[in-house]
Design a protein around this motif. Structure first.
Motif, PDB file in Angstrom:
ATOM      1  N   LEU A 177       6.961   6.467 -16.653  1.00  0.00           N
ATOM      2  CA  LEU A 177       7.936   6.788 -17.701  1.00  0.00           C
ATOM      3  C   LEU A 177       8.312   8.261 -17.607  1.00  0.00           C
ATOM      4  N   PRO A 178       9.502   8.633 -18.075  1.00  0.00           N
ATOM      5  CA  PRO A 178       9.900  10.050 -18.001  1.00  0.00           C
ATOM      6  C   PRO A 178       8.846  10.988 -18.564  1.00  0.00           C
ATOM      7  N   GLU A 179       8.225  10.558 -19.679  1.00  0.00           N
ATOM      8  CA  GLU A 179       7.210  11.432 -20.295  1.00  0.00           C
ATOM      9  C   GLU A 179       5.826  11.193 -19.692  1.00  0.00           C
ATOM     10  N   GLY A 180       5.754  10.333 -18.676  1.00  0.00           N
ATOM     11  CA  GLY A 180       4.445  10.008 -18.120  1.00  0.00           C
ATOM     12  C   GLY A 180       3.879  11.115 -17.252  1.00  0.00           C
ATOM     13  N   ARG A 181       2.623  10.951 -16.897  1.00  0.00           N
ATOM     14  CA  ARG A 181       1.933  11.895 -16.000  1.00  0.00           C
ATOM     15  C   ARG A 181       1.089  11.084 -15.026  1.00  0.00           C
ATOM     16  N   VAL A 182       0.935  11.584 -13.803  1.00  0.00           N
ATOM     17  CA  VAL A 182       0.137  10.887 -12.807  1.00  0.00           C
ATOM     18  C   VAL A 182      -1.306  10.786 -13.297  1.00  0.00           C
ATOM     19  N   GLY A 183      -1.881   9.594 -13.253  1.00  0.00           N
ATOM     20  CA  GLY A 183      -3.228   9.363 -13.776  1.00  0.00           C
ATOM     21  C   GLY A 183      -4.290   9.425 -12.694  1.00  0.00           C
ATOM     22  N   ALA A 184      -5.437   8.907 -13.009  1.00  0.00           N
ATOM     23  CA  ALA A 184      -6.596   8.958 -12.099  1.00  0.00           C
ATOM     24  C   ALA A 184      -6.487   7.802 -11.108  1.00  0.00           C
ATOM     25  N   HIS A 185      -6.113   8.135  -9.886  1.00  0.00           N
ATOM     26  CA  HIS A 185      -5.992   7.114  -8.841  1.00  0.00           C
ATOM     27  C   HIS A 185      -6.627   7.640  -7.567  1.00  0.00           C
ATOM     28  N   ASP A 186      -6.661   6.767  -6.551  1.00  0.00           N
ATOM     29  CA  ASP A 186      -7.007   7.282  -5.229  1.00  0.00           C
ATOM     30  C   ASP A 186      -5.914   8.277  -4.826  1.00  0.00           C
ATOM     31  N   PRO A 187      -6.232   9.218  -3.944  1.00  0.00           N
ATOM     32  CA  PRO A 187      -5.251  10.274  -3.590  1.00  0.00           C
ATOM     33  C   PRO A 187      -3.920   9.708  -3.096  1.00  0.00           C
ATOM     34  N   SER A 188      -3.958   8.583  -2.418  1.00  0.00           N
ATOM     35  CA  SER A 188      -2.710   8.023  -1.885  1.00  0.00           C
ATOM     36  C   SER A 188      -1.796   7.580  -3.023  1.00  0.00           C
ATOM     37  N   THR A 189      -2.332   6.779  -3.927  1.00  0.00           N
ATOM     38  CA  THR A 189      -1.491   6.282  -5.031  1.00  0.00           C
ATOM     39  C   THR A 189      -0.993   7.450  -5.869  1.00  0.00           C
ATOM     40  N   ALA A 190      -1.876   8.380  -6.141  1.00  0.00           N
ATOM     41  CA  ALA A 190      -1.476   9.557  -6.939  1.00  0.00           C
ATOM     42  C   ALA A 190      -0.369  10.323  -6.226  1.00  0.00           C
ATOM     43  N   GLY A 191      -0.521  10.487  -4.923  1.00  0.00           N
ATOM     44  CA  GLY A 191       0.504  11.214  -4.162  1.00  0.00           C
ATOM     45  C   GLY A 191       1.825  10.487  -4.152  1.00  0.00           C
ATOM     46  N   LEU A 192       1.762   9.187  -4.038  1.00  0.00           N
ATOM     47  CA  LEU A 192       3.004   8.393  -3.997  1.00  0.00           C
ATOM     48  C   LEU A 192       3.705   8.420  -5.347  1.00  0.00           C
ATOM     49  N   ILE A 193       2.927   8.325  -6.432  1.00  0.00           N
ATOM     50  CA  ILE A 193       3.541   8.397  -7.767  1.00  0.00           C
ATOM     51  C   ILE A 193       4.204   9.753  -7.947  1.00  0.00           C
ATOM     52  N   GLY A 194       3.501  10.790  -7.491  1.00  0.00           N
ATOM     53  CA  GLY A 194       4.068  12.144  -7.627  1.00  0.00           C
ATOM     54  C   GLY A 194       5.374  12.272  -6.884  1.00  0.00           C
ATOM     55  N   GLN A 195       5.456  11.727  -5.667  1.00  0.00           N
ATOM     56  CA  GLN A 195       6.699  11.843  -4.896  1.00  0.00           C
ATOM     57  C   GLN A 195       7.799  10.999  -5.530  1.00  0.00           C
ATOM     58  N   LEU A 196       7.466   9.820  -6.001  1.00  0.00           N
ATOM     59  CA  LEU A 196       8.468   8.982  -6.671  1.00  0.00           C
ATOM     60  C   LEU A 196       9.065   9.737  -7.864  1.00  0.00           C
ATOM     61  N   ARG A 197       8.195  10.328  -8.678  1.00  0.00           N
ATOM     62  CA  ARG A 197       8.669  11.036  -9.873  1.00  0.00           C
ATOM     63  C   ARG A 197       9.544  12.212  -9.466  1.00  0.00           C
ATOM     64  N   ALA A 198       9.167  12.887  -8.375  1.00  0.00           N
ATOM     65  CA  ALA A 198       9.966  14.040  -7.906  1.00  0.00           C
ATOM     66  C   ALA A 198      11.344  13.556  -7.471  1.00  0.00           C
ATOM     67  N   TRP A 199      11.404  12.477  -6.707  1.00  0.00           N
ATOM     68  CA  TRP A 199      12.700  11.966  -6.241  1.00  0.00           C
ATOM     69  C   TRP A 199      13.531  11.383  -7.371  1.00  0.00           C
ATOM     70  N   GLN A 200      12.844  11.034  -8.470  1.00  0.00           N
ATOM     71  CA  GLN A 200      13.603  10.556  -9.638  1.00  0.00           C
ATOM     72  C   GLN A 200      14.020  11.715 -10.531  1.00  0.00           C
ATOM     73  N   GLY A 201      13.655  12.924 -10.090  1.00  0.00           N
ATOM     74  CA  GLY A 201      14.029  14.117 -10.860  1.00  0.00           C
ATOM     75  C   GLY A 201      13.245  14.263 -12.138  1.00  0.00           C
ATOM     76  N   LEU A 202      12.065  13.650 -12.179  1.00  0.00           N
ATOM     77  CA  LEU A 202      11.298  13.677 -13.437  1.00  0.00           C
ATOM     78  C   LEU A 202      10.391  14.890 -13.531  1.00  0.00           C
ATOM     79  N   ASP A 203       9.906  15.402 -12.414  1.00  0.00           N
ATOM     80  CA  ASP A 203       8.919  16.491 -12.530  1.00  0.00           C
ATOM     81  C   ASP A 203       9.364  17.746 -11.814  1.00  0.00           C
ATOM     82  N   ASN A 204      10.675  18.012 -11.825  1.00  0.00           N
ATOM     83  CA  ASN A 204      11.111  19.212 -11.075  1.00  0.00           C
ATOM     84  C   ASN A 204      10.759  20.492 -11.853  1.00  0.00           C
TER      85      ASN A 204
END
Ligand SMILES: O=P(O)(O)OC[C@H]1O[C@](O)(CO)[C@@H](O)[C@@H]1O
Length: 553
Positions: free
Chosen positions: A526-553
């Motif tokens: 969600l726009p107000e969401g934050r990456v949670g406790a995951h394995d590094p891969s899932t966390a990294g992928l969520i972070g990149q998705l959010r960046a490409w969606q312009g959510l965490d710039n």
């Protein structure tokens, strides 16, 4: 004959499969001119040819001995008697009751010791479905705009999509009463491919979900409900909704009128449910009479399965062939090649039917299985498959057993195309069997004028090993009755494999973890969401998705 223990029967079978030359199919033909006659069977208007497998007399006897030792036929009778053979969910398994004639007398034994009159419930639902279907087709039930319904969209996934979609694709023709469409994927691009082709004023919407809780189905149902409401208003929208479910409370909360809910019981598994209310889109799209013919075909196969002796029991023979390939020869992939484009969704249906049923690593008793279980199922209609993955089946490093389905008489007037189709299907199975050796390839290339140097260079690449197994099912035609028969054939094959491998073929606990994890990830997207406790891969992928969606710039 003294009964043999399962382990002894397994050991006898595996020893035969590991004999030198156990896969030399061609030599079986050269040693026994009557091999085709001995290794093909006819029942229910279809021919099953196992002669292009490496199963010989000794292997067949060992396979039948395994069926006896594991009690397949007794387990079959227990299922038909309504016993709770789905042991991990403590439920009966009674898809046979769905296609039995009225008053068939199937009973479902409940966990509380009670007995449900399964056939009475089925008969009542079928009567309600027939009334509804015929009223829609007659224009007695009309849309909120007063028009007749021309299109029906089924919103469902897994067994609430694959079976009905497969059957509608196989049965629908130019004269069919409605156009059935299928919306399954959570990805709204699936809806966007369908929506432009639909007029809300003429579209009937079936929400097909046994549980009425499946996230993808409910997300799509909300989107389509909103699409209807935009044009028809809230009250008008409700006239276009139908629910196919066991969860009456949830259907009412969703706004489906109570007289538009068609239910079924928990002794109908999702992947075995196209014969139930879940199959309403087939009846609406293809006609009630053809839907009944479909059920009659499955009933004919049920009667064969329930009465034929093991050595002539088509579902059991298909199951034993899979045991021979998976457990005897270690071939744990399996291609489904229907040489009929109307069966283009048949491999997808069998993927769920077989892999969701047999993809198990624990026995019914909770112990690790002793033998390999469900193979990977894949496939495409012929001749398309020949231009896709057949290279691997012919010259890959590991043989892949293939089921060819050939239909003698088409429902189109293009006789030349049909002969080309059949010639290709037969040729593929023959090429897998006979291969092509060095001498033959060398002579062919030399005759074609290749230089001796090119012949030697290309030779290894153009040799076909052969002795690659296949099964052929011949059907005289593909009408609703034959379709019902072949689908039920594979359902009962799956049942037999569940018993042979001692796994519960009717639960699907393996789909739960992914569902749970997606629920925890969803808020992090969600726009107000934050990456949670995951394995590094899932966390990294969520972070990149959010960046490409312009959510965490
Ligand atoms: O019909 P429902 O309850 O929406 O379930 C859809 C599908 O999801 C599964 O439970 C898991 O894939 C299948 O067994 C079932 O056919």
């Amino acid at each position: 004959m003294t009964p043999v223990a399962p382990d002894a029967a397994w050991n006898r079978l595996l020893a035969l499969a590991q004999r030198p030359g156990a896969t030399a199919i061609r030599s079986l033909f050269s040693r026994d001119a009557a091999r085709f006659e001995k290794f093909h069977w006819q029942a229910c208007d279809m021919l099953l040819d196992l002669s292009k497998t490496a199963i010989d007399d000794a292997a067949m006897q060992a396979l039948l001995g395994l069926a006896e030792a594991t009690g397949v036929m007794a387990a079959r009778d227990a299922m038909a008697a309504g016993e709770r053979v789905n042991n991990t969910e403590d439920r009966a398994v009674l898809h046979m009751a769905l296609r039995a004639p009225p008053g068939a007398g199937f009973k479902a034994r409940r966990a509380d010791g009670g007995v449900d009159d399964a056939s009475a419930d089925v008969d009542a639902t079928m009567a309600a479905m027939e009334r509804f279907t015929r009223a829609v087709h007659a224009g007695e039930i009309r849309s909120a705009t007063g028009e007749t319904f021309t299109d029906v969209i089924n919103i469902g996934i897994g067994g609430s999509d694959l079976g009905p979609f497969m059957a509608s694709r196989a049965m629908w023709h130019e004269g069919s009463p409605m156009r059935p469409l299928y919306l399954a994927n959570a990805d709204a691009h699936n809806w966007e491919l369908i929506r432009p082709r639909l007029n809300p004023g003429r579209t009937l919407v079936l929400i097909a979900s046994k549980t009425f809780t499946t996230a993808e189905t409910m997300a799509n149902a909300r989107v389509v409900r909103g699409w209807l409401e935009q044009t028809l208003g809230t009250e008008g929208m409700r006239q276009h909704l139908v629910a196919l479910s066991t969860n009456h409370k949830a259907t009412a909360e969703f706004g489906v009128p109570s007289d538009r809910v068609f239910g079924f019981h928990d002794w109908v598994g999702g992947r075995f449910s196209l014969w139930s209310a879940i199959g309403l889109s087939i009846a609406l799209g293809c006609g009630w009479d053809d839907f009944i013919r479909l059920l009659a075909g499955a009933r004919a196969m049920d009667e064969h399965f329930l009465s034929a002796p093991p050595a002539a029991n088509l579902p059991l023979l298909l199951a034993l062939t899979t045991v021979w390939h998976v457990n005897g020869l270690g071939l744990d992939n399996h291609a489904i090649l229907p040489y009929d484009h109307r069966l283009s969704r048949f491999p997808a249906h069998l993927q769920q039917l077989e892999m969701e049923s047999l993809g198990k690593r624990v026995t019914k008793g909770g112990l690790p299985v002793k033998h390999l279980t469900g193979p990977v199922i894949f496939g495409e209609p012929g001749t398309n498959a020949q231009h896709s993955f057949m290279q691997l089946l012919h010259q890959g490093t590991t043989p892949v057993p293939a089921d060819f389905v050939l239909i003698a008489n088409p429902s189109h007037p293009y006789a030349g195309n049909h002969r080309l189709l059949l010639a290709n299907g037969l040729a593929q199975a023959e090429a897998l069997l006979r291969g092509r050796g060095e001498d033959e390839v060398r002579a062919e290339m030399t005759a074609a004028g290749k230089s001796a140097e090119d012949v030697e260079r290309l030779l290894p690449h153009r040799v076909f090993p052969g002795d690659r197994p296949s099964t052929t099912l011949l059907l005289p035609r593909l009408d609703p009755q034959m379709l019902g028969q072949i689908v039920a054939l594979y359902e009962h094959k799956v049942f037999c494999l569940g018993v042979l491998w001692d796994v519960d073929a009717f639960d699907q606990w393996g789909v739960e973890l992914g569902k749970q994890l997606s629920t925890s990830i969803l808020p992090e997207l969600l726009p107000e969401g934050r990456v949670g406790a995951h394995d590094p891969s899932t966390a990294g992928l969520i972070g990149q998705l959010r960046a490409w969606q312009g959510l965490d710039n």
